[in-house]
Each structure stands twice: as structure tokens, then as C-alpha cells.
Design an enzyme around this catalytic site. Sequence first.
Site, short mmCIF file in Angstrom:
data_model
loop_
_atom_site.label_atom_id
_atom_site.label_comp_id
_atom_site.label_asym_id
_atom_site.label_seq_id
_atom_site.Cartn_x
_atom_site.Cartn_y
_atom_site.Cartn_z
N HIS A 171 -36.27 48.15 11.05
CA HIS A 171 -34.18 48.94 10.85
C HIS A 171 -34.03 47.62 11.78
CE1 HIS A 171 -34.01 50.26 15.63
NE2 HIS A 171 -36.26 49.97 16.16
N ASP A 182 -41.92 47.34 14.39
CA ASP A 182 -40.52 47.77 14.73
C ASP A 182 -41.44 48.17 16.20
OD1 ASP A 182 -38.22 48.75 16.54
OD2 ASP A 182 -38.46 51.47 15.12
N ASP A 197 -35.66 44.60 19.09
CA ASP A 197 -36.10 46.53 18.50
C ASP A 197 -34.03 46.17 18.25
OD1 ASP A 197 -36.50 48.60 17.98
OD2 ASP A 197 -35.72 49.33 20.73
N HIS A 214 -34.61 48.21 24.65
CA HIS A 214 -33.45 48.86 24.29
C HIS A 214 -32.51 48.45 26.29
CE1 HIS A 214 -34.75 52.95 22.87
NE2 HIS A 214 -35.27 51.92 21.76
N GLU A 253 -32.35 54.05 13.10
CA GLU A 253 -33.24 54.64 13.91
C GLU A 253 -33.11 55.00 15.46
OE1 GLU A 253 -37.06 53.78 15.92
OE2 GLU A 253 -35.94 53.24 16.44
N GLU A 254 -32.40 54.25 15.97
CA GLU A 254 -31.79 54.18 17.27
C GLU A 254 -31.40 56.38 17.42
OE1 GLU A 254 -33.85 52.45 19.24
OE2 GLU A 254 -34.45 51.30 18.86
#
Lengths: 464, 464
Positions: B279, B353, B291, B423, B325-326
Site C-alpha cells: 500500500h 505489508d 509500513d 505507525h 490501506e491504513e
Amino acid sequence: MKKITVIFLLVCTTIFAQTADEKQLRSIYDAALTDGMAYNWLDHLSNQIGGRLSGSVEAQQAVDYTKKELEKLGVDRVYLQPVMVPRWVRGLPEYANILSEDGTTTSVPICALGGSVATSALGLKANVIEVKSIKELEELGKEKIEGKIVFFNRPMNPKDIVTFTAYGGCVDQRYSGAAEAGKFGAVGVIVRSVNLRLDDYPHTGSMSYGDTPVKNRIPAAAISTNGAELLATALKLNPNTKFFFKQNCKQYDDVQSYNVIAEIKGSTYPNEIIVVGGHLDSWDLGDGSHDDGAGVVQSMDVLRLIKASGYKPKRTIRAVLFMNEENGLRGGNKYAQVAKSKNENHIFALESDAGGFSPRGFSFDCSTENFEQVESWRNLFKPYLIHLFEKGGSGADVGPLKKDNIVLAGLRPDSQRYFDHHHAANDTFEHVNKRELELGAATMTSLVYLFDKYGIVTSKKIKG
Amino acid sequence: MKKITVIFLLVCTTIFAQTADEKQLRSIYDAALTDGMAYNWLDHLSNQIGGRLSGSVEAQQAVDYTKKELEKLGVDRVYLQPVMVPRWVRGLPEYANILSEDGTTTSVPICALGGSVATSALGLKANVIEVKSIKELEELGKEKIEGKIVFFNRPMNPKDIVTFTAYGGCVDQRYSGAAEAGKFGAVGVIVRSVNLRLDDYPHTGSMSYGDTPVKNRIPAAAISTNGAELLATALKLNPNTKFFFKQNCKQYDDVQSYNVIAEIKGSTYPNEIIVVGGHLDSWDLGDGSHDDGAGVVQSMDVLRLIKASGYKPKRTIRAVLFMNEENGLRGGNKYAQVAKSKNENHIFALESDAGGFSPRGFSFDCSTENFEQVESWRNLFKPYLIHLFEKGGSGADVGPLKKDNIVLAGLRPDSQRYFDHHHAANDTFEHVNKRELELGAATMTSLVYLFDKYGIVTSKKIKG
């Protein structure tokens, strides 16, 4: 009917044993991941003590610290094993320049190789000849080499999946380059750092002059990979490019040092000895976190985890923190020599000296029978993603214990990042991941437990 | 005699095929490790563009950049697939304090959870009630919760060997904590960061208010693990400890964005489609290197490596860089919806991912038959230390493609370091190792090659 009963009993025993072993491994991993000491010990070794080159104050501090910490574990015996070690001192500053014919000076990062002599007080300036191998040096001969600095520039092969293979394919330049180049009249040696990345860290490491007389020894330094690329390009543009470097290193007389040893005495076969170890000394540029602070604290944690799990070893288990792996192997040799003189019976020795990264498995130096025994335990390690069981080298420090009826082994962590840090200023604490370190300690403890419980196969018989 | 000949021919064919596949995988890995583009692409995505939250300028820059780079590869088609995405903006500054009864104020690191509402302009100050689970919240009931900030403080379980399992065991607090706590009259929610380490990084991530009416939505933030420990201790010392936080985040109207798609058309079965993807969006705090910048550039490199190896795919191979995606999965859903509406026949979809770390294997969401097919390739991956072939989840973005007769898969890199960065502001380029990233790309390409060459098993028959 009797046969069936025997088979039934055998199956039951196997299932029961398997379950007990599964439980034991689970409790070892749980303890390592929730209550591990390895990371705290490493924090102290790396951040409170730092680089621990043999014969240095820091090496002695590391001896004192680990002995004290091992004593706190309440094992049966903690002691120092005296060993004389070489003392080589870097003596900063060390620096280098690429000198273009037009007068431009470009600074590049270098570091003296361990064991090298210094340059003169004014430094060394000479023309440079680039080679990719010792063989190429021999082909060029004295005429092309005399009076020059030889620049060994063979990179690690990125295609090797295990980076240690690539290391093995390069390290002769660093170890023997100066001795070989000296034979053809070279005045100095610059070696491309054994590092797969392109960066600005020079990577030191041991070198040997072999039987070169002292007066004929020429200074040798490593250059960062970026520096090596720069020098190669400069030489391509103008073969008359000169190189200057200055280093102040010096070899002193041997000094007293120690292996640090802690043991839990076996309850049933105290004379069968299992060793787990790493090396306490490190190079001086970084703080030696991966090489080999990780192996040291993991070995210490093996004893702690065994005690914490409530398991009573049948055999004697020793953690040995070897001194002087990096530039002499005096500790490893001394340990084996004392063991031999005392007629001690070592059955298994495991070394962790490949970094504190995610463990993948082990490499074994042993008989086919013993390897089959290890393979029979493979499934026990599956839940922990430990998959690599292969025959191969073990480790430098346990190597001297080699004999019949011993299994030598090396922990094999993931190798991809190792040579980014190996022997360089960035071998530091923040590059070690706590869980990866702990998983390594648990993996080592698990194998030690299995060898303790089952002994080693001799003549197709397991002594249990 | 005839039967023996047939068996002989079958054996020969198998050996020959094995050798050809071995060679193909070797050339894929060689190309990835010596001539890979993944790392350079990631450098640009991370360091020139940065965090790429859906609807941001950076997300659009990432669309433009990856499209342009894919066009350079000379594949058959590169195009954008429009998709509307949510736009949530953090709106700095955001900050928090622990307020002791004696007037002491201690600053702690927080960040708004993605999708959260803001606090009032003056911030939110209230008493705190610590819980370990949503169940505990329900047990405490409205009386104990009303008017308070709920502090969800269940840590990841360090005993889980695969850290994604530990993530799965915690993430409900982050995702549903605010919706659930709001039902009992809570005024705000603070969630312990989903991170195994103790450090100072707050980790954001998506949350949902479910069907909570807009006026009843309460602000939710993540606190660093060190901050969580501090707050828990403060509450233990004095349950009247208050907490203050202020955040300025806002949800805007949906905006136009895109999935980026590149494809090589199949020579023999162009209507059988293989997808490989990651992503393109990321959270805003770091630069989204692990990520999922890693998955994006690895997917791009799959196409490049296939072309570079000279292999002509029989089936159509698509790299899909999914948007959002997130915090919405709009890109993954849109791609599956368009595929369905066009009646496209996807046979295999692989997602990366889980970070750019050393690849260990794959997780497969497929039938037993298809899994057996994959297992038959296991030995081909052995030289590359790829050992993990297990049934399980694939990935969020390829998940919506699920149907009969498709194999969904997720790359499984080593997971130990992933949640140190996930994140958070330290999900940055320097934490990605070039070789680990490249090995992942090669591992993905190898599996794509095998599915392309052999197709997927349907009713015990391989369509070759």
C-alpha cells in the site's frame, strides 16, 4: 502380544518425553522474553564500559563486571582463568587523504588494522596500485609494486545469501594483505572494509605479518567502502593519484587477563561438561554490542534461564566468557589447553559470535550420528521459527576443544545486517533489538537443555 | 517395459524442471541483490516524499512518482485506478500532561489516533480510569466511567513469538476503545501504544466510532509505552491523578485518489491474473518506510526482476500499489470491485505489508490442494533460507479478492522489530536494511514466477 506392549510403552515414553521437552522449551522462551537479563547486561557492557580490546582497562572492567553479575546468579562456582593477552593500542589520531596531481586533497575515513605498525610520525605518502586479490599482487610482481601503497579492493559478494560466506571470500586481503604486499616491496596497505553496504565507516579487524621480520613490516589500514569507491575512481581518472595516511598504533608487551567462567555442577554426570560461550573482548571502535557483547550476555543468560526454569542439570554446564578472540584467540586456546591438562570430558560446546540478531538455527561441527541426534530435535524448535540445522563451522573460541565425541556448535542468527556493524564504530547498543537478543539466549538454552538431558550419542547409543 | 519408460521420462522431466526452476530462482535473487531498484525507490518515497496519509499532498506525490517509475520499466501498461479516499488531518500541535494532585505537571508523548475527533480548543482534562480490556470497561459500568478519561493499558504479550499475534491481542483497544468507552459516558480515551518496547514514541493507527452519533464521539489518543507506564504508576500512587490532552485533528470530505497499477500481459493465458502489491499510503508520523514503502517498492521490483531475468510470463502479472490501506481500505476494495465487475479471473494475489525485514516465508489463504502445491516448491526456497510456509491470513488489500480458485498470500518477514516502528515517528528509511528489502523482493518474485509457470491446481490438475 509382548512385542506390541513394548512398542506401546515405547510410543508412550516418546510422547511423554516430547511433551515434557515441549513444555521445558516453552518455559525457557517465556522466561527469556518476559524476564530476561541479557539486554540489561548488554546495556552495561556497551554503554557503561564500551569497546573492550584485549589488554585495555575496559577489558578488565568487563572481566570484573561479568564475574560480579555471574556471582549474583547463585551458581556453584564462578572463577577467573588467567591468560596472557597481546596489547595493541590504536593511538589516535589516524587519518588519510587522496592526493590528486592537481593538488586537491580529499579526506577519507580509515582505521588501522589490529596488529598493524604505525606509519612514521609524518605519515606515509606514496603512489597507489589497486588490486583485487593476493594472486593479482603476485602477477604484478615487484616491479609494479615496489615503493607503492597496495590498495586491496575486492568487495564482498552480494550474491552470497549468508553474509559470512561473503566475508570468508574477502578477509584474506585484510588478514594477509600487508605480509604479502611487503614481500614485493610495498610501503603500505589500504584494504577495502569488509562491509556489504556503501557507507563511511572503516572496519578494523585482525591482520598478521606472518614471519615478516619486524623491520620489514608495513602499515595497514582499512578504508570505508565509500572511501574505497572514491579512491578507485580517482585512480581510474589518474593512475598517478597519491595516497597519504597516518596512524600511531603500537604493540605493547603481553598483559595479564582472564577468561570468566561460571558453572552449574551436574547432578548425575558432573564429569561430562557442556560449555556455552562468547567472547568478552571486542574491537575498540564501537562498543562491541553485536561482536560479541551479545554472545557474552546470552551465554550468561543460559545459566540464569536454566536456574529460573527450575531444571536441575545432570551434567556440568559452564558459561565461558573468552578473552582475546579478536586478536589472538588466547582465551579459547587457554581454555582448551587447561581442559586437556585436567583430562576434562567436554561433550558439547556452543558459541554465540555472529551477532545478536533474530536466531535462525545452528551450525554443527560433529559426527553424522551426532548430527542425526540434533535433527531429531528439530520439531521442538519449530514454534520458535528456528529452522536452520546444518553441518559446518562452530566458532573460533570453542574450536580448540575439537576431538572425537564432542559436538561443537555455533548459533546462527540472521546474518544480513551483521557486516554493516562488524568491527566498526557503529557496532553499538541501539542496533541490538531486545527481543532478538532474548530469542537467541532462549534458543541456546534450549539446545543446552536437550544435550544435558539426553547426552550425546556415542556408538548409536544415547546415554540418558 | 513401457511403464518403466514412462516413469523414466516423468523422472527426467521432473529433474529437468527442478533444475530450470532452481536456475530461475538463482537468477532472480542474483539480480535483486546486485542490481535491485527497491532501495533507491524507497529512498525517494521516504526521504523525498515522506509520510503519505490518504488525501495528503504526499500521497498524491507518491502516486505520481511510482507511476512515472513504473512507466520507465517498459511494461505493457501502467495506469491509475480512481478511488475516493477519506482525508483526516492531524493538525498539530498535540500534547498531554499527567497532573498530580500536588500540582506537578509531567509531559508525556501522545498522538491522536487516526479518525479521532479533536479535543475542545482548550484541551480535555479529567480524572482517569485505567482498564486492561473492553470487558473490564463493561464490568466497571457507567458509574465508575462517566466523566472520566479511560486509559486502555493492556500491553502486547511478549511471549508471542510472532509479534503480529501479540498485535492482534491488543489492537481492539485502539480500534474500538473510544466507541466502547463512549457508551459508558467516558469523555476521552488514552490507549497504550501497540509496541513491545518501552520507549517514547506514540504509535498511531486507525480507530472507528462504529455507529456512535457524531455529537457523542470522544477524542482518542495513543500514549508512548513509557508514558503509559508513568501514568499507570501515577494512578497507583494517587487515583485522583488527572490527565490533560489536546489534539486538533479533523476529518474532511473524501478526496480523489488512485491505486497505481502496472502490468505485464501474459503470453499464453492473458486472462489469468496474478497480483503482487503493497500500500502506497502510510501514516503521517514517520515516512512509512516499513509500513508500507517496503511492500510498494518490492512489488514494483517484482515486475522489474521478471523483465530483467528474461522470463516471459504466461499469465498477466500486475503490480498494484493500493491507496488507503491504513484508514479505510478503499483502494483494496475498489480494486476487487472493479475486478469483479469486469469478470477478471485472478488466480494468485501476494501482498507485502509486514515490513522490509529479512523474509522468512509466506502465509497462505487457500485450499488444502493449493497449499500442497506451494509446499511442493519448498525445497526451491531452501538456499535462500525461506522456510515458513503456513496457512493463515494474507493481507488486507488482497483480502477482498477472496473467492474459490484463488491463492491469497502474504510475505512473512522476520517480525521482531516491526512493532518498534509501526505507525510511529521512527518508521523511517534508516531502519530498512537494503539486503533484507531486496531478499524480500526476490522471494516474492520467485513465488510469482512459480505460480505463473505452473498456474494453480484446480481439482488435482495443474494447468501448465
